[in-house]
Design a protein around this motif. Structure first.
Motif, PDB file in Angstrom:
ATOM      1  N   LYS A 104     -86.885  51.592 -11.339  1.00 37.85           N
ATOM      2  CA  LYS A 104     -87.154  50.349 -12.070  1.00 37.85           C
ATOM      3  C   LYS A 104     -85.959  49.973 -12.937  1.00 37.85           C
ATOM      4  O   LYS A 104     -85.595  48.808 -13.042  1.00 37.85           O
ATOM      5  CB  LYS A 104     -88.405  50.500 -12.931  1.00 37.85           C
ATOM      6  N   ARG A 105     -85.351  50.980 -13.562  1.00 43.49           N
ATOM      7  CA  ARG A 105     -84.190  50.710 -14.396  1.00 43.49           C
ATOM      8  C   ARG A 105     -83.029  50.167 -13.560  1.00 43.49           C
ATOM      9  O   ARG A 105     -82.346  49.227 -13.953  1.00 43.49           O
ATOM     10  CB  ARG A 105     -83.757  51.990 -15.117  1.00 43.49           C
ATOM     11  N   GLN A 106     -82.839  50.727 -12.381  1.00 39.70           N
ATOM     12  CA  GLN A 106     -81.777  50.250 -11.486  1.00 39.70           C
ATOM     13  C   GLN A 106     -82.041  48.806 -11.036  1.00 39.70           C
ATOM     14  O   GLN A 106     -81.127  47.990 -10.976  1.00 39.70           O
ATOM     15  CB  GLN A 106     -81.660  51.155 -10.250  1.00 39.70           C
ATOM     16  N   GLU A 107     -83.307  48.491 -10.728  1.00 42.15           N
ATOM     17  CA  GLU A 107     -83.658  47.127 -10.321  1.00 42.15           C
ATOM     18  C   GLU A 107     -83.394  46.133 -11.455  1.00 42.15           C
ATOM     19  O   GLU A 107     -82.851  45.046 -11.221  1.00 42.15           O
ATOM     20  CB  GLU A 107     -85.122  47.064  -9.897  1.00 42.15           C
ATOM     21  N   LYS A 108     -83.785  46.501 -12.680  1.00 41.77           N
ATOM     22  CA  LYS A 108     -83.537  45.629 -13.829  1.00 41.77           C
ATOM     23  C   LYS A 108     -82.036  45.430 -14.037  1.00 41.77           C
ATOM     24  O   LYS A 108     -81.578  44.336 -14.327  1.00 41.77           O
ATOM     25  CB  LYS A 108     -84.168  46.213 -15.094  1.00 41.77           C
ATOM     26  N   ARG A 109     -81.288  46.514 -13.865  1.00 38.32           N
ATOM     27  CA  ARG A 109     -79.836  46.446 -14.046  1.00 38.32           C
ATOM     28  C   ARG A 109     -79.208  45.506 -12.999  1.00 38.32           C
ATOM     29  O   ARG A 109     -78.359  44.683 -13.328  1.00 38.32           O
ATOM     30  CB  ARG A 109     -79.247  47.844 -13.950  1.00 38.32           C
ATOM     31  N   GLU A 110     -79.619  45.635 -11.753  1.00 40.18           N
ATOM     32  CA  GLU A 110     -79.094  44.767 -10.693  1.00 40.18           C
ATOM     33  C   GLU A 110     -79.458  43.307 -10.944  1.00 40.18           C
ATOM     34  O   GLU A 110     -78.652  42.411 -10.742  1.00 40.18           O
ATOM     35  CB  GLU A 110     -79.619  45.217  -9.323  1.00 40.18           C
ATOM     36  N   LYS A 111     -80.699  43.086 -11.403  1.00 40.19           N
ATOM     37  CA  LYS A 111     -81.129  41.723 -11.700  1.00 40.19           C
ATOM     38  C   LYS A 111     -80.301  41.138 -12.836  1.00 40.19           C
ATOM     39  O   LYS A 111     -79.866  39.982 -12.771  1.00 40.19           O
ATOM     40  CB  LYS A 111     -82.619  41.721 -12.072  1.00 40.19           C
ATOM     41  N   LEU A 112     -80.036  41.932 -13.870  1.00 42.27           N
ATOM     42  CA  LEU A 112     -79.234  41.487 -15.003  1.00 42.27           C
ATOM     43  C   LEU A 112     -77.798  41.184 -14.555  1.00 42.27           C
ATOM     44  O   LEU A 112     -77.208  40.184 -14.956  1.00 42.27           O
ATOM     45  CB  LEU A 112     -79.249  42.548 -16.106  1.00 42.27           C
ATOM     46  N   LYS A 113     -77.228  42.044 -13.703  1.00 39.76           N
ATOM     47  CA  LYS A 113     -75.882  41.803 -13.177  1.00 39.76           C
ATOM     48  C   LYS A 113     -75.822  40.478 -12.420  1.00 39.76           C
ATOM     49  O   LYS A 113     -74.873  39.705 -12.577  1.00 39.76           O
ATOM     50  CB  LYS A 113     -75.466  42.929 -12.231  1.00 39.76           C
ATOM     51  N   LYS A 114     -76.829  40.241 -11.607  1.00 38.11           N
ATOM     52  CA  LYS A 114     -76.863  39.010 -10.812  1.00 38.11           C
ATOM     53  C   LYS A 114     -76.951  37.786 -11.728  1.00 38.11           C
ATOM     54  O   LYS A 114     -76.236  36.807 -11.530  1.00 38.11           O
ATOM     55  CB  LYS A 114     -78.048  39.042  -9.854  1.00 38.11           C
ATOM     56  N   GLU A 115     -77.811  37.842 -12.734  1.00 39.13           N
ATOM     57  CA  GLU A 115     -77.950  36.722 -13.668  1.00 39.13           C
ATOM     58  C   GLU A 115     -76.663  36.477 -14.441  1.00 39.13           C
ATOM     59  O   GLU A 115     -76.235  35.338 -14.618  1.00 39.13           O
ATOM     60  CB  GLU A 115     -79.108  36.982 -14.636  1.00 39.13           C
ATOM     61  N   ILE A 116     -76.019  37.548 -14.874  1.00 40.32           N
ATOM     62  CA  ILE A 116     -74.764  37.405 -15.619  1.00 40.32           C
ATOM     63  C   ILE A 116     -73.687  36.797 -14.739  1.00 40.32           C
ATOM     64  O   ILE A 116     -72.955  35.886 -15.158  1.00 40.32           O
ATOM     65  CB  ILE A 116     -74.311  38.761 -16.196  1.00 40.32           C
ATOM     66  N   SER A 117     -73.579  37.254 -13.501  1.00 39.29           N
ATOM     67  CA  SER A 117     -72.543  36.715 -12.620  1.00 39.29           C
ATOM     68  C   SER A 117     -72.809  35.244 -12.301  1.00 39.29           C
ATOM     69  O   SER A 117     -71.863  34.449 -12.210  1.00 39.29           O
ATOM     70  CB  SER A 117     -72.446  37.527 -11.328  1.00 39.29           C
ATOM     71  N   GLU A 118     -74.071  34.856 -12.162  1.00 43.62           N
ATOM     72  CA  GLU A 118     -74.394  33.443 -11.938  1.00 43.62           C
ATOM     73  C   GLU A 118     -74.041  32.603 -13.162  1.00 43.62           C
ATOM     74  O   GLU A 118     -73.501  31.506 -13.031  1.00 43.62           O
ATOM     75  CB  GLU A 118     -75.874  33.281 -11.595  1.00 43.62           C
ATOM     76  N   ASP A 119     -74.330  33.125 -14.361  1.00 44.33           N
ATOM     77  CA  ASP A 119     -73.995  32.409 -15.591  1.00 44.33           C
ATOM     78  C   ASP A 119     -72.484  32.248 -15.746  1.00 44.33           C
ATOM     79  O   ASP A 119     -71.995  31.182 -16.103  1.00 44.33           O
ATOM     80  CB  ASP A 119     -74.569  33.125 -16.810  1.00 44.33           C
ATOM     81  N   VAL A 120     -71.735  33.315 -15.456  1.00 42.48           N
ATOM     82  CA  VAL A 120     -70.280  33.248 -15.565  1.00 42.48           C
ATOM     83  C   VAL A 120     -69.728  32.235 -14.559  1.00 42.48           C
ATOM     84  O   VAL A 120     -68.844  31.434 -14.884  1.00 42.48           O
ATOM     85  CB  VAL A 120     -69.655  34.644 -15.355  1.00 42.48           C
ATOM     86  N   SER A 121     -70.242  32.254 -13.352  1.00 41.77           N
ATOM     87  CA  SER A 121     -69.791  31.297 -12.337  1.00 41.77           C
ATOM     88  C   SER A 121     -70.078  29.865 -12.775  1.00 41.77           C
ATOM     89  O   SER A 121     -69.253  28.965 -12.577  1.00 41.77           O
ATOM     90  CB  SER A 121     -70.484  31.571 -11.002  1.00 41.77           C
ATOM     91  N   GLU A 122     -71.236  29.649 -13.372  1.00 44.48           N
ATOM     92  CA  GLU A 122     -71.593  28.310 -13.844  1.00 44.48           C
ATOM     93  C   GLU A 122     -70.666  27.854 -14.966  1.00 44.48           C
ATOM     94  O   GLU A 122     -70.201  26.716 -14.975  1.00 44.48           O
ATOM     95  CB  GLU A 122     -73.046  28.298 -14.325  1.00 44.48           C
ATOM     96  N   VAL A 123     -70.362  28.760 -15.904  1.00 44.55           N
ATOM     97  CA  VAL A 123     -69.474  28.408 -17.012  1.00 44.55           C
ATOM     98  C   VAL A 123     -68.074  28.101 -16.491  1.00 44.55           C
ATOM     99  O   VAL A 123     -67.452  27.113 -16.874  1.00 44.55           O
ATOM    100  CB  VAL A 123     -69.428  29.542 -18.064  1.00 44.55           C
ATOM    101  N   ILE A 124     -67.564  28.930 -15.598  1.00 49.09           N
ATOM    102  CA  ILE A 124     -66.237  28.689 -15.025  1.00 49.09           C
ATOM    103  C   ILE A 124     -66.220  27.382 -14.254  1.00 49.09           C
ATOM    104  O   ILE A 124     -65.257  26.620 -14.324  1.00 49.09           O
ATOM    105  CB  ILE A 124     -65.817  29.870 -14.128  1.00 49.09           C
ATOM    106  N   GLY A 125     -67.294  27.109 -13.533  1.00 53.26           N
ATOM    107  CA  GLY A 125     -67.384  25.835 -12.814  1.00 53.26           C
ATOM    108  C   GLY A 125     -67.381  24.642 -13.746  1.00 53.26           C
ATOM    109  O   GLY A 125     -66.769  23.616 -13.466  1.00 53.26           O
ATOM    110  N   ASN A 126     -68.043  24.765 -14.886  1.00 58.28           N
ATOM    111  CA  ASN A 126     -68.064  23.673 -15.860  1.00 58.28           C
ATOM    112  C   ASN A 126     -66.713  23.490 -16.539  1.00 58.28           C
ATOM    113  O   ASN A 126     -66.319  22.374 -16.857  1.00 58.28           O
ATOM    114  CB  ASN A 126     -69.149  23.903 -16.910  1.00 58.28           C
TER     115      ASN A 126
END
Length: 85
Positions: free
Chosen positions: A13-35
């Motif tokens: 469960k901890r690994q799944e949460k970590r992967e989900k958090l990584k994915k959300e962070i990378s999407e947020d960073v991509s969005e900020v860089i795109g903006n």
């Protein structure tokens, strides 16, 4: 079949949460860089642009052919006038 303990389940469960958090962070960073740098806009291919490009290409070919054939005609004309015919 392997027996899973509570520690293994919680680690999963901890690994799944970590992967989900990584994915959300990378999407947020991509969005900020795109903006910041501007998102690349996909260009729509227009039929009018294609027609203009084709017509310019044909016009260029005709001009080149005209220059080439015109030079041959002038060369023949001057050779005839020099020979006296």
């Amino acid at each position: 079949m392997a027996i899973k303990t509570m520690d293994d389940v919680e680690e999963g469960k901890r690994q799944e949460k970590r992967e989900k958090l990584k994915k959300e962070i990378s999407e947020d960073v991509s969005e900020v860089i795109g903006n910041v740098f501007g998102k690349p806009e996909q260009k729509k291919k227009s039929i009018l642009g294609t027609i203009i490009k084709i017509s310019l290409l044909v016009l260029l070919i005709l001009i080149i052919i005209n220059l080439f054939l015109g030079n041959i005609w002038l060369l023949r004309f001057f050779i005839k006038s020099l020979i006296g015919g």
